[in-house]
Structure formats: structure tokens, C-alpha cells
Design a protein around this motif. Structure first.
Motif, mmCIF file in Angstrom:
data_model
loop_
_atom_site.group_PDB
_atom_site.id
_atom_site.type_symbol
_atom_site.label_atom_id
_atom_site.label_comp_id
_atom_site.label_asym_id
_atom_site.label_seq_id
_atom_site.Cartn_x
_atom_site.Cartn_y
_atom_site.Cartn_z
ATOM 1 N N ALA A 134 26.595 7.475 -7.793
ATOM 2 C CA ALA A 134 28.355 7.878 -8.224
ATOM 3 C C ALA A 134 29.125 7.115 -7.203
ATOM 4 N N ALA A 135 27.995 7.395 -5.695
ATOM 5 C CA ALA A 135 28.617 6.943 -4.722
ATOM 6 C C ALA A 135 29.124 5.135 -4.623
ATOM 7 N N ALA A 136 27.894 4.521 -5.188
ATOM 8 C CA ALA A 136 27.388 3.223 -5.521
ATOM 9 C C ALA A 136 28.859 2.873 -6.442
ATOM 10 N N ALA A 137 29.061 3.714 -7.482
ATOM 11 C CA ALA A 137 30.365 3.010 -8.222
ATOM 12 C C ALA A 137 31.489 3.063 -8.034
ATOM 13 N N LEU A 138 32.183 3.779 -6.829
ATOM 14 C CA LEU A 138 33.326 3.726 -6.144
ATOM 15 C C LEU A 138 33.248 3.042 -5.034
ATOM 16 N N ALA A 139 31.985 2.349 -4.547
ATOM 17 C CA ALA A 139 32.439 1.305 -3.551
ATOM 18 C C ALA A 139 32.387 0.034 -4.985
ATOM 19 N N ALA A 140 32.063 -0.079 -5.767
ATOM 20 C CA ALA A 140 32.593 -0.852 -6.089
ATOM 21 C C ALA A 140 33.631 -1.006 -7.081
ATOM 22 N N GLU A 141 34.098 0.254 -7.675
ATOM 23 C CA GLU A 141 35.580 0.369 -8.132
ATOM 24 C C GLU A 141 36.306 0.086 -7.155
ATOM 25 N N ARG A 142 36.020 0.365 -5.582
ATOM 26 C CA ARG A 142 37.744 -0.285 -4.328
ATOM 27 C C ARG A 142 37.498 -1.679 -4.319
ATOM 28 N N LYS A 143 36.647 -2.071 -4.762
ATOM 29 C CA LYS A 143 36.418 -3.733 -4.979
ATOM 30 C C LYS A 143 37.191 -4.614 -6.584
ATOM 31 N N ALA A 144 37.255 -3.748 -7.057
ATOM 32 C CA ALA A 144 37.786 -4.058 -8.740
ATOM 33 C C ALA A 144 39.016 -3.913 -8.494
ATOM 34 N N GLY A 148 44.505 1.172 -14.815
ATOM 35 C CA GLY A 148 45.698 2.028 -14.598
ATOM 36 C C GLY A 148 46.459 1.478 -13.214
ATOM 37 N N PRO A 149 48.097 2.200 -13.082
ATOM 38 C CA PRO A 149 48.810 1.723 -12.340
ATOM 39 C C PRO A 149 47.979 2.296 -11.172
ATOM 40 N N THR A 150 47.120 3.053 -10.398
ATOM 41 C CA THR A 150 46.579 3.529 -9.024
ATOM 42 C C THR A 150 45.077 3.254 -9.512
ATOM 43 N N PRO A 151 44.401 2.956 -7.951
ATOM 44 C CA PRO A 151 43.372 3.257 -7.840
ATOM 45 C C PRO A 151 42.297 4.901 -7.591
ATOM 46 N N THR A 152 41.311 4.775 -8.270
ATOM 47 C CA THR A 152 40.584 6.044 -7.895
ATOM 48 C C THR A 152 39.631 5.825 -6.584
ATOM 49 N N PHE A 153 39.600 6.806 -5.979
ATOM 50 C CA PHE A 153 38.614 7.747 -4.763
ATOM 51 C C PHE A 153 37.771 8.095 -5.171
ATOM 52 N N SER A 154 37.442 9.293 -6.068
ATOM 53 C CA SER A 154 36.868 10.414 -7.220
ATOM 54 C C SER A 154 35.837 9.368 -7.455
ATOM 55 N N PRO A 155 34.359 9.259 -7.471
ATOM 56 C CA PRO A 155 33.141 9.104 -7.756
ATOM 57 C C PRO A 155 32.674 9.717 -8.892
ATOM 58 N N LEU A 160 33.483 6.966 -14.469
ATOM 59 C CA LEU A 160 33.521 6.711 -15.493
ATOM 60 C C LEU A 160 33.878 5.080 -16.451
ATOM 61 N N LEU A 161 35.358 5.051 -14.830
ATOM 62 C CA LEU A 161 35.945 3.889 -15.218
ATOM 63 C C LEU A 161 34.808 2.493 -14.830
ATOM 64 N N SER A 162 33.561 3.146 -14.881
ATOM 65 C CA SER A 162 32.352 1.841 -14.140
ATOM 66 C C SER A 162 31.900 1.423 -16.123
ATOM 67 N N ASP A 163 31.904 2.447 -17.027
ATOM 68 C CA ASP A 163 31.305 2.077 -18.608
ATOM 69 C C ASP A 163 32.616 2.131 -18.581
ATOM 70 N N LEU A 164 33.577 2.477 -19.017
ATOM 71 C CA LEU A 164 34.777 1.894 -19.999
ATOM 72 C C LEU A 164 35.346 0.818 -19.594
ATOM 73 N N ARG A 165 34.691 -0.128 -18.169
ATOM 74 C CA ARG A 165 34.797 -1.760 -18.183
ATOM 75 C C ARG A 165 34.227 -1.942 -18.890
ATOM 76 N N ARG A 166 32.638 -1.927 -19.380
ATOM 77 C CA ARG A 166 31.765 -2.299 -20.873
ATOM 78 C C ARG A 166 32.635 -2.059 -21.370
ATOM 79 N N VAL A 167 32.372 -0.425 -21.933
ATOM 80 C CA VAL A 167 33.047 -0.451 -23.061
ATOM 81 C C VAL A 167 33.888 -1.570 -23.701
ATOM 82 N N ALA A 168 35.042 -1.574 -22.957
ATOM 83 C CA ALA A 168 36.423 -2.231 -23.917
ATOM 84 C C ALA A 168 36.330 -3.433 -23.985
ATOM 85 N N ARG A 169 34.959 -4.218 -24.295
ATOM 86 C CA ARG A 169 34.467 -5.462 -24.067
ATOM 87 C C ARG A 169 33.890 -5.700 -25.335
ATOM 88 N N SER A 170 33.756 -4.515 -26.130
ATOM 89 C CA SER A 170 32.824 -4.510 -26.958
ATOM 90 C C SER A 170 33.364 -3.743 -27.826
#
Length: 465
Positions: A134-144, A148-155, A160-170
Motif C-alpha cells: 500500500a505504501a508502494a502504491a501511494l508512492a506510485a500514485e503521487r507520481k501519476a 479525478g480533480p484532486t490527488p490522494t494521500f491515502s494508502p 484502489l486507484l492502482s487497480d482501477l488504472r489497469r481495469v480502465a483500459r479493459s
């Protein structure tokens, strides 16, 4: 727990978990959150928190978290590793250190638990214990790019957003489960944006469409298909052909409507009312509800299996308080606020409350408070339904061990007594002008205390200084 720890010394943090400290916001400037997350495991198990004169919050070497906050002391608090836990202690600060709305005593410490909110000066920090991934996903999300209209700082949200980025393209269907106001439609629109689909994004409130209009709304109709059909109508599904159709509050759809929708999803075809031949459609299905469909006997399980290709459970706002800073700034800018600050009691009442209406409730509270404050600091009396002590609220996190309340001071007025001006002044003097705490001493509601302050012509600033 408060008081000196009696636990046996244990080894350093296990590597399967990460301990994070997020600077969320400062009450003095709600339009500039400067939200930042620090990994406590990367420092030498001890962090001093103190005031700096300029710049954003930063972790200096040796480990010192410095924050530009005039209400903080140069050496304000210490977060230290002891007996297998991180603990926080006040370092003799002028304004004290608070955890979950309660002040830490001068000679005590608080064992930090997952989700604890630490207040130093007018700054709010959030402590989290999360899996390493979760900490790794947060670090990756901070660079993406923000989802939505605001970034997240929640692990949790980052996972969840890491999964949705993959699912969105399917082409997989997505079912979003979340409480009212948690951001279901924002997530659905972001899924469409990331999908790369060339068609339209359409959103339909399933609960707002009566059964007799279901087919006309979703499938469309030809002119003269029924009495009153003077003009043809293109259905929502056809308009979303090649794009995404968001079915909001799908749990409110009737059983008959569910059966009709299921057939379209299974066959990929529909027949507008009055048409002779069906037509093929290519639609990405995204549905959402605030109900637990998997245990809902009223919802067709065969339809559920079709729409629940991937299930996204958006955490409630009280479970992702790290995002309160960026969300508050965004909502205030939406409301047209040029500046906004808040007293510490108001900050505790708002940001430590349960917020059952989530982002929607936060938006309403902030907009109302900005109007009622008239350009002055937002105080408890401007928060409406948040006008109550956060200490009276239950803690929805089972893994948090709340600190013990300090011994109650002798009451200055009985519940049925009306205090004198001296009683109110004494309560405000003892609490440093904290209206919420003064109300507790006087066995009254904070709104009533404000009425007494006005009646007795008392100056809050004189007690706070």
C-alpha cells in the motif's frame, strides 16, 4: 494509552508493514494544504516535530519534521519508537499536543494507532500503519496524474486507484460500492477518461426512472411508438455506444427493469420501442450503489455477476482523512473562497467528525461556514451540525485504542442552572478560550456558550491570548 508505557521492549518495525505520517493541513490557511507523506521507517525511529519560519513541511536531518505554523513551538513534540510501537509525547510546547481531539498530558505519552490524528499547533497530522504494497502504491500514485480533480494521500485509496488504472483500459464491467457522497460518479467518469474509448460518457440515476419509462429512457423509441411519442428519442444506451454508461444507484432499479437490462448486457443488442429490428451496441458498463448488493436478495444475482466484473470499494472519507487537506482546498476554491482559516476547536469538530455524508457533506459544511463567517475565521458556531464536541463521537476504527479522557473538572453550573458571567468567564479562562471544552465544563452545548458570550459581552480573543 496515556501514561508511561509498561510494554516489554520489542524489535523494530516488521518489514511487512510501513508506518507513515502525513501532514494533512493547517487551520490557518485551508487553501494551501501542502499535504505531504513521510515514511517513519526511513528515519532512526525518532522524529522531533517543531516550528520553522518558512517553506512547506519537510523532514530535515537529523530527523526533524519542521512545519511553518506560528502556533507551534520550536520543539513541540516527539514521535519515538518504544516497546514495539511509535509513541508521541509533548516536548513542553506552549499550546500542547493533541491526539484524536484529546490533549496529551505533560508527563504522559500516547501509543500511536493506525488512523490516529495528531494536532500540533494548528497543524493536523495523520498516522497510518499499512502493508508495504500500500505504501508502494501511494508512492506510485503521487507520481501519476490525479484520478479525478484532486490527488490522494491515502494508502487505501492509492491501492484502489492502482487497480482501477489497469481495469480502465479493459472492457471489464465495474461495480462501485461506496457510501453516499464518497465520490462514485467522479470515479466512474475517471474510469471512462482513462479507458481511451471514443464514445460518450453517459450517467443515469436508476432510482429516478419509473418502470413505465425505463425502455424509452434506456432503449429509445421511434416516432409514434406509443401515445405521446411525437418525436423520436435516442436511448441512453445508444448514446453511450462506443463509450461508457454509468448506472448510478443501480440497486434502486426494479426487478422488471433488471431483467430488461440483463438481456441487453448479455446479447449486446437492443430494440428501440416501435423498431422492427434490434441494433448492436458496444458499451462499457459501470454501475454504483451505496447498498451491499452481494447480500441483497432483491437484486438479481445473474445481473450482479454481469456488472461486477471488478468491484471497487471506495473508502469512506473518515477512513481516508489524509485527503482532507486537498479536498478542503478544492471545495473552498469551488465555492469561490479567496481565503479561509479556521479555529482549532472548529477544526477538531469538523475534521475529526464521522462525516457520514462524506465529501458531499464536507462541501456543504464548508460552503455554509464560509458564508456565515463573513470573511472572519471559521469557528464552531459556523459549522451547523458539526457544532458539537468531537470527543462525543464514536471511533469507527476497531484497531484504534482511544486515549483516556482527563479527569472532569468540577461543574460550574448544573444542567438546569443558568451560569453567571463569572461562571462563563472562568470556564473560558481555564480552557484558553476553547468554546467546545468550556461547554463541557458548563454542561451546555457550544452554541449556547456562544449566546452567553454575546449576552455577557465577553471577548473570546482575551481568553485565547
Amino acid at each position: 494509552m496515556p501514561g508511561h508505557s509498561t510494554l516489554q521492549e520489542q524489535p523494530a518495525p516488521v518489514q511487512q508493514t510501513a508506518r507513515l505520517l502525513t501532514y494533512v493541513l493547517c487551520y490557518d490557511d485551508l487553501l494551501k494544504p501542502d499535504t505531504t507523506t513521510f515514511a517513519l521507517d526511513s528515519v532512526d525511529r525518532r522524529v522531533a516535530i517543531g516550528r520553522c519560519d518558512s517553506g512547506p513541511p519537510r523532514l530535515d536531518t537529523p530527523a526533524q519534521l519542521v512545519i511553518c505554523d506560528r502556533w507551534m513551538s520550536r520543539q513541540h513534540a516527539i514521535i519515538d519508537w518504544a516497546a514495539g510501537h511509535y509513541v508521541v509525547r509533548d516536548a513542553g510546547s506552549r499550546n500542547g499536543t493533541w491526539v484524536n481531539g484529546r490533549e496529551i498530558g505533560a508527563d504522559s505519552e500516547h501509543i500511536l494507532n493506525n488512523g490516529d490524528l495528531v494536532e500540533v499547533g494548528h497543524s493536523l497530522l495523520c498516522y497510518r500503519v499499512v502493508p508495504r504494497q500500500a505504501a508502494a502504491a501511494l508512492a506510485a500514485e503521487r507520481k501519476a496524474t490525479p484520478f479525478g480533480p484532486t490527488p490522494t494521500f491515502s494508502p487505501d485509496m492509492a491501492m484502489l486507484l492502482s487497480d482501477l488504472r489497469r481495469v480502465a483500459r479493459s472492457t471489464e464491467s465495474v461495480l462501485i460500492l461506496a457510501e453516499t457522497g464518497a465520490g462514485k460518479e467522479i470515479a466512474a467518469a475517471a474510469i471512462h477518461q482513462l479507458s481511451g474509448r471514443s464514445g460518450e460518457y453517459r450517467a443515469v440515476d436508476c432510482g429516478a426512472i419509473p418502470d413505465n419509462l425505463f425502455e424509452s429512457t434506456f432503449f429509445g423509441h421511434r416516432r409514434g411508438a406509443f401515445t405521446g411519442a411525437n418525436e423520436p428519442r435516442i436511448g441512453e444506451i445508444t448514446q453511450a455506444d462506443g463509450g461508457t454508461l454509468f448506472l448510478d444507484e443501480i440497486a434502486n432499479m426494479s426487478t422488471a427493469a433488471q431483467a430488461k437490462l440483463l438481456r441487453v448486457i448479455e446479447t449486446g443488442t437492443l430494440t428501440p420501442l416501435g423498431a422492427a429490428e434490434p441494433r448492436s451496441v458496444d458499451v462499457r458498463w459501470v454501475a454504483a450503489t451505496n447498498r451491499e448488493l452481494f447480500s441483497d436478495s432483491r437484486f438479481r444475482h445473474d445481473l450482479l455477476r454481469r456488472i461486477a466484473g471488478y468491484v471497487a470499494r471506495i473508502p469512506a472519507l473518515r477512513q481516508r482523512r489524509e485527503d482532507l487537506g486537498v479536498l478542503t482546498a478544492h471545495l473552498l476554491r469551488q465555492a469561490g473562497a479567496g481565503r479561509a482559516d479556521m479555529t482549532a476547536p472548529a477544526g477538531r469538530a469538523l475534521f475529526l467528525s464521522d462525516l457520514p455524508g462524506n465529501i458531499r457533506q464536507l462541501r456543504a459544511a464548508l460552503r455554509s461556514a464560509v458564508l456565515l463567517s463573513g470573511g472572519s475565521s471559521i469557528d464552531v458556531m459556523h459549522l451547523g451540525e458539526f457544532d458539537r464536541s468531537p470527543l462525543d463521537q464514536g471511533n469507527d476504527r476497531a484497531d484504534i485504542e482511544p486515549t483516556a479522557a482527563p479527569p472532569p473538572a468540577p461543574p460550574r453550573a448544573g444542567k438546569s442552572d443558568k451560569p453567571s458571567a463569572d461562571d462563563v468567564a472562568a470556564a473560558l479562562s481555564e480552557t484558553g478560550g476553547n468554546v467546545v471544552r468550556a461547554a463541557e465544563l458548563l454542561h451546555a452545548h457550544p452554541r449556547q456558550v456562544y449566546r452567553w458570550i454575546k449576552r455577557f459581552s465577553l471577548s473570546l480573543d482575551s481568553f485565547r491570548s
